[in-house]
Design a protein around this motif. Structure first.
Motif, short mmCIF file in Angstrom:
data_model
loop_
_atom_site.label_atom_id
_atom_site.label_comp_id
_atom_site.label_asym_id
_atom_site.label_seq_id
_atom_site.Cartn_x
_atom_site.Cartn_y
_atom_site.Cartn_z
N LEU A 49 0.83 -1.19 0.00
CA LEU A 49 0.00 0.00 0.00
C LEU A 49 0.87 1.24 0.00
CD1 LEU A 49 -0.04 1.32 3.15
CD2 LEU A 49 -1.30 -0.80 3.54
N LEU A 50 0.31 2.31 -0.52
CA LEU A 50 0.94 3.63 -0.45
C LEU A 50 0.31 4.36 0.72
CD1 LEU A 50 2.74 5.90 -1.58
CD2 LEU A 50 0.79 6.60 -2.99
N ASP A 51 1.10 4.62 1.76
CA ASP A 51 0.62 5.25 2.98
C ASP A 51 0.99 6.73 2.96
OD1 ASP A 51 -0.29 3.91 5.87
OD2 ASP A 51 0.55 5.92 6.00
N VAL A 52 0.04 7.58 3.30
CA VAL A 52 0.24 9.03 3.24
C VAL A 52 -0.13 9.66 4.58
CG1 VAL A 52 -0.43 11.18 2.09
CG2 VAL A 52 -0.25 9.06 0.77
N VAL A 53 0.75 10.51 5.08
CA VAL A 53 0.48 11.29 6.29
C VAL A 53 0.37 12.75 5.89
CG1 VAL A 53 2.96 11.34 6.80
CG2 VAL A 53 1.35 11.95 8.57
N VAL A 54 -0.67 13.42 6.42
CA VAL A 54 -0.94 14.82 6.09
C VAL A 54 -0.95 15.63 7.37
CG1 VAL A 54 -2.52 16.42 4.95
CG2 VAL A 54 -2.38 14.04 4.17
N ASP A 55 -0.26 16.75 7.38
CA ASP A 55 -0.24 17.60 8.56
C ASP A 55 -1.48 18.49 8.54
OD1 ASP A 55 0.29 19.13 10.76
OD2 ASP A 55 2.37 19.58 10.21
N LEU A 56 -2.41 18.19 9.45
CA LEU A 56 -3.67 18.93 9.56
C LEU A 56 -3.69 19.86 10.77
CD1 LEU A 56 -6.14 15.98 8.83
CD2 LEU A 56 -5.18 17.63 7.20
N ARG A 57 -2.55 20.00 11.45
CA ARG A 57 -2.48 20.77 12.69
C ARG A 57 -2.33 22.27 12.37
NH1 ARG A 57 2.52 17.23 14.68
NH2 ARG A 57 3.14 18.08 12.64
N VAL A 58 -3.37 23.00 12.66
CA VAL A 58 -3.38 24.44 12.36
C VAL A 58 -2.31 25.13 13.20
CG1 VAL A 58 -4.74 26.55 12.38
CG2 VAL A 58 -5.84 24.36 11.81
N GLY A 59 -1.42 25.86 12.53
CA GLY A 59 -0.30 26.52 13.19
C GLY A 59 1.00 25.77 13.08
N SER A 60 0.96 24.54 12.57
CA SER A 60 2.19 23.77 12.38
C SER A 60 3.02 24.37 11.25
CB SER A 60 1.84 22.32 12.03
OG SER A 60 2.98 21.62 11.55
N PRO A 61 4.34 24.31 11.35
CA PRO A 61 5.18 24.83 10.25
C PRO A 61 5.02 24.04 8.96
CG PRO A 61 6.53 23.82 11.97
CD PRO A 61 5.15 23.92 12.52
N THR A 62 4.49 22.84 9.03
CA THR A 62 4.27 22.05 7.81
C THR A 62 2.78 21.82 7.56
OG1 THR A 62 4.62 20.00 9.09
CG2 THR A 62 6.50 20.89 7.88
N PHE A 63 1.93 22.72 8.05
CA PHE A 63 0.48 22.58 7.86
C PHE A 63 0.15 22.45 6.37
CE2 PHE A 63 -3.64 24.63 6.94
CZ PHE A 63 -4.47 23.74 7.61
N GLY A 64 -0.68 21.46 6.05
CA GLY A 64 -1.11 21.24 4.67
C GLY A 64 -0.14 20.46 3.82
#
Length: 200
Positions: free
Chosen positions: A81-96
């Motif tokens: 499988l292709l596993d994907v993690v997304v930064d959804l934390r508002v205010g994070s330096p890598t948000f989105g």
């Protein structure tokens, strides 16, 4: 076992040593000492489950309210499988932003996602089994989703595979819609959660 942090803070890849012989292979997908060294606290287990997916099945992007959130340690025990993690934390330096990793039953890699991160995967083969160790039990009232085809995220789904998606995920809001609705985790709240886990 080796580990490395992905480009999204709070997400780690774990690579065990695989021992082959004429009977097959053996590996330890998880070791407590390595996990604690990487994350800073032991793995908490609230629920274990797995999913069996046809090629092209796309699950996610899913996340849970923080606190308490739901951290996940994911492996692939059959297929790939292709596993994907997304930064959804508002205010994070890598948000989105996102990072990805191919998990399969040969290399036996695992991925850990801290509370507040979004998770999605696509099965690359029929009968792919994804196994999840979750820090909390499933709480449908605290579970949410983001459109896995949101063009602003531009997640790396293979172009040669037709995705199979649930109605829940197909009708999920975009990242911007979820942000405007106030539905996304807060980075400071997530960081406080991580700190509390490391000290308890």
């Amino acid at each position: 076992m080796k580990y490395r942090e992905l480009s999204i803070g709070g997400a780690f890849a774990f690579t065990p040593t695989v021992f082959p012989d004429d009977r097959g292979t053996f590996c330890a997908n998880y070791t407590a000492s390595t996990f604690t060294e990487a994350i800073g606290h032991p793995l908490r287990l609230g629920q274990y489950h797995n999913s069996v997916s046809r090629r092209g099945t796309l699950r996610g992007v899913h996340f849970a309210d923080v606190p308490p959130g739901q951290a996940k340690f994911v492996t692939c025990t059959r297929g790939s499988l292709l596993d994907v993690v997304v930064d959804l934390r508002v205010g994070s330096p890598t948000f989105g932003q996102w990072d990805s990793l191919v998990l399969d039953a040969v290399a036996c890699q695992g991925i850990y996602l801290s509370e507040g991160l979004g998770h999605a995967f696509m099965a690359l083969e029929d009968d792919t089994v994804a196994a999840y160790l979750n820090s909390t039990e499933y709480n449908p009232g605290a579970e949410h989703e983001i459109d896995p085809f949101d063009p602003d995220l531009a997640l790396p789904w293979p172009e040669d595979i037709t995705p199979l998606v649930s109605d829940r995920d197909r009708n999920a809001p975009t990242l911007q819609q979820a942000l405007q609705a106030g539905a996304l985790p807060d980075y400071e709240a997530c960081s406080a959660r991580y700190a509390a886990l490391r000290t308890n």
